[in-house]
Design an enzyme around this catalytic site. Structure first.
Site, PDB file in Angstrom:
ATOM      1  N   LYS A  81      65.098 -12.753   7.108  1.00  0.00           N
ATOM      2  CA  LYS A  81      65.029 -14.100   6.534  1.00  0.00           C
ATOM      3  C   LYS A  81      65.144 -15.146   7.634  1.00  0.00           C
ATOM      4  O   LYS A  81      65.993 -15.042   8.526  1.00  0.00           O
ATOM      5  CB  LYS A  81      66.149 -14.274   5.503  1.00  0.00           C
ATOM      6  CG  LYS A  81      66.085 -15.582   4.723  1.00  0.00           C
ATOM      7  CD  LYS A  81      67.135 -15.588   3.604  1.00  0.00           C
ATOM      8  CE  LYS A  81      67.104 -16.880   2.832  1.00  0.00           C
ATOM      9  NZ  LYS A  81      68.105 -16.898   1.725  1.00  0.00           N
ATOM     10  N   SER A 156      66.490 -18.788  -2.273  1.00  0.00           N
ATOM     11  CA  SER A 156      65.829 -19.103  -1.028  1.00  0.00           C
ATOM     12  C   SER A 156      65.258 -17.877  -0.306  1.00  0.00           C
ATOM     13  O   SER A 156      64.579 -18.004   0.714  1.00  0.00           O
ATOM     14  CB  SER A 156      66.795 -19.831  -0.091  1.00  0.00           C
ATOM     15  OG  SER A 156      67.938 -19.034   0.194  1.00  0.00           O
ATOM     16  N   SER A 180      70.312 -17.136  -4.421  1.00  0.00           N
ATOM     17  CA  SER A 180      69.158 -17.006  -3.528  1.00  0.00           C
ATOM     18  C   SER A 180      68.684 -15.576  -3.303  1.00  0.00           C
ATOM     19  O   SER A 180      67.620 -15.363  -2.745  1.00  0.00           O
ATOM     20  CB  SER A 180      69.463 -17.670  -2.178  1.00  0.00           C
ATOM     21  OG  SER A 180      69.465 -19.067  -2.322  1.00  0.00           O
TER      22      SER A 180
END
Length: 470
Positions: A81, A156, A180
Site C-alpha cells: 500500500k 483506503s 480501510s
C-alpha cells in the site's frame, strides 16, 4: 497458463515454488501479465516495476537452487500500500506533495515481507493520505471496482483489494482506521481482517499508544490471511502496543464449528441507516449462522459514544500526521484532509477527557459482551459500491452524512471498541455487486475469529468463488 497461475491461492503458489513445480519467475511473470492486461482499466497498481520484479524473481530461483528458502513467501509477488515505505520504491501517499519521493528504508511491514521472500512489483493505490474509503487521488487517479468499473473499489486499501480480487496479486497488505481494510474487502468479495491493535506492529511516527490505525491483510481466502498474518505480526520494540505472541499460532488454524456458538447480532450497529440490500444481506447472514448451528441473539448495543471516540482521536491523528502539510501546502492538500485537521482545533482538554473515558467504557462494554457471546455479527458497509464520480455518499436512506467518513460508521464504531474484526463475503446485490458482513471478536481474539471465518468460508464458497469477469 497465466490465468491458471493467478487463480491459485498464495499458499498453493508458495508450495509450487518450493517444490519447483513452478519457478518464481513464472509466477511473477504471470502476475505481471495480469497487471498489464487489467491495470489500465482498474488502476490498482502504481509505481509498477516489472523488470526489477523479474530480476528479483530470478534471484529467488537461484537462491532456491542453492537450497536457500528465505521464508514462507519465497518468490511470491506483492505490491505494498502506497502509505508504507519499501526501500527503493516511491511512497507518494497519493499526494502531490510527496509524488515520486523514493523511500530509503523499509517500513516494519515491508521488512517482514522482504524477509519472508516476497518479490515487490510496485505499490497499491490509495486515496490522498489514506483519507476516506474511496480510492482516488490527483497523482494516480481513481481505482475502479472490478465487478463494475463505474463503481468505487472502496478504500483506503482500494488498490490492494482490486488487485487481489482480479488476480493481479495473490494477496496484499492494508491498513484500517475507519474501515480501510473492511470496506474494500466487502466491495471486492474478499476476506479483510482488521487485527487487534499491536498484532501487526508499526514504527510510523505519531501517537504509538493510539489503537485506532492498524495494519492487516486482504486475501481471497482465510488460510491466506493466516499465512499473511504469520509473516507480518509479532513484537516490535518501537511499538508499545505490540503483542508478544508467536506469529506461527496462525499457521495451525482449524475450522471452529458454529454449532453451540453464541453470536450477538446487531442488524444496524446502533441504528445506522443502511442500503436496503445491505440490510437484507445482513439479516440473511444471521439466518445462515443459525442454520450452521449457532444461537443467534439480536442485541441492542450501546454505541452512543463510539462516534465521539472515533472522530476525536481520528482528528488528532490527522493533525499530527498532516497538519504541517495542510498549513504549508493548502493548495496541494484535498479539502477533506484540511477539514480533518481543522476539526482538531475544536478539541479541548474537556472533550479529550470525555473521549478517553468513553473509549475505556466502550472497550469494557464489548469485552463483557464478548465474554457472553463468541462473536458479534453486523454489516460491514452501510452502502453498496457507489459511483466512481462521487467523493463519498452524502446520504443513506434519506439521512444526511455529516462528514466525509460518516457513511463508514458501521466500521468506525467497531474501530472505537479496539476489538478485532473480519469482513467476510456474504452475497451479491441484484445488480451484481459484492456485499460482505462483519464478525467482531474479543480483544486479542484474532485466531478465534479466523477459525470461525474458516467455517463461514465453507458455507459461502459459491459466493467467494465468484470472481469478476474483467
Amino acid at each position: 497458463m497465466t490465468d491458471q497461475i493467478t487463480a491459485l491461492s498464495a499458499r498453493a503458489l508458495a508450495e509450487a515454488i518450493r517444490t519447483r513445480r513452478l519457478s518464481s519467475e513464472e509466477v511473477v511473470a504471470a502476475h505481471l501479465a495480469r497487471i498489464d492486461e487489467l491495470n489500465p482499466a482498474i488502476n490498482a497498481i502504481v509505481a509498477f516495476q516489472p523488470e526489477v520484479a523479474l530480476e528479483t524473481a530470478r534471484e529467488r530461483d537461484r537462491e532456491l537452487a542453492r537450497g536457500v528458502i528465505r521464508g514462507p513467501m519465497h518468490g511470491l509477488p506483492i505490491a505494498v500500500k502506497d502509505l508504507m515505505d519499501v526501500a527503493g520504491l516511491p511512497t507518494s501517499h497519493g499526494s502531490r506533495i510527496y509524488a515520486g519521493r523514493v523511500a530509503a528504508d523499509d517500513s516494519v511491514i515491508a521488512s517482514r515481507l522482504r524477509e519472508a521472500g516476497v518479490v515487490f512489483v510496485g505499490k497499491t493505490n490509495t486515496p490522498e493520505f489514506g483519507a476516506g474509503s474511496h480510492t482516488f487521488n490527483e497523482v494516480f487517479g481513481p481505482t475502479r471496482n472490478p465487478y463494475d468499473i463505474t463503481r468505487s473499489a472502496g478504500g483506503s486499501s482500494g488498490g490492494a483489494a482490486a488487485a487481489v480480487t482480479t488476480g493481479m496479486l495473490p494477496f496484499a497488505d492494508g491498513s484500517d482506521l475507519g474501515g480501510s481494510i473492511r470496506n474494500p474487502a466487502s466491495f471486492g468479495n474478499l476476506v479483510g481482517l482488521r487485527p487487534t491493535a499491536g498484532r501487526v506492529a508499526s514504527a510510523r511516527p505519531g501517537n504509538a499508544w493510539d489503537p485506532g490505525s492498524v495494519l492487516g491483510a486482504l486475501t481471497r481466502d482465510v488460510a491466506d490471511t493466516a499465512l499473511f498474518l504469520s509473516v507480518i505480526s509479532g513484537p516490535e520494540r518501537r511499538a508499545p502496543l505490540s503483542i508478544d505472541e508467536d506469529p506461527d499460532l496462525f499457521l495451525s488454524l482449524a475450522p471452529r464449528s458454529f454449532r453451540g456458538a453464541r453470536i450477538a447480532y446487531s442488524p444496524d450497529l446502533g441504528g445506522l441507516p443502511l442500503d436496503p440490500e445491505v440490510r437484507e444481506a445482513t439479516a440473511a447472514a444471521a439466518r445462515l449462522a443459525s442454520d450452521l448451528g449457532a444461537e443467534v441473539v439480536e442485541v441492542d448495543i450501546d454505541l452512543t459514544e463510539a462516534d465521539l471516540v472515533f472522530e476525536t482521536f481520528r482528528s488528532l491523528e490527522f493533525l499530527d500526521a498532516h497538519g504541517e502539510d495542510a498549513a504549508l501546502h493548502p493548495d496541494l492538500v484535498k479539502q477533506t484532509v484540511r477539514d480533518d485537521v481543522s476539526w482538531a482545533d475544536g478539541i479541548d482538554a474537556r472533550l479529550l477527557n470525555r473521549a478517553a473515558g468513553a473509549r475505556t467504557r466502550l472497550f469494557r462494554r464489548f469485552q463483557s459482551l464478548l465474554a457472553e457471546y463468541d462473536m458479534l455479527l453486523g454489516p460491514t458497509t452501510q452502502v453498496l459500491p457507489f459511483p466512481i464520480e462521487w467523493e463519498y455518499p452524502t446520504e443513506i436512506e434519506g439521512v444526511a452524512m455529516e462528514r466525509y467518513y460518516t457513511w463508514q460508521r458501521s466500521c468506525s464504531r467497531i474501530t472505537a471498541t479496539a476489538m478485532p474484526a473480519v469482513s467476510m463475503p456474504m452475497t451479491f446485490s441484484r445488480g451484481g455487486l459484492p456485499i460482505g458482513v462483519q464478525f467482531v471478536g474479543p480483544y486479542r481474539g484474532d485466531r478465534l475469529l479466523l477459525e470461525f471465518a474458516l467455517t463461514w468460508e465453507s458455507a459461502v464458497g459459491d459466493v467467494m468463488a465468484r470472481r469478476p469477469a474483467v
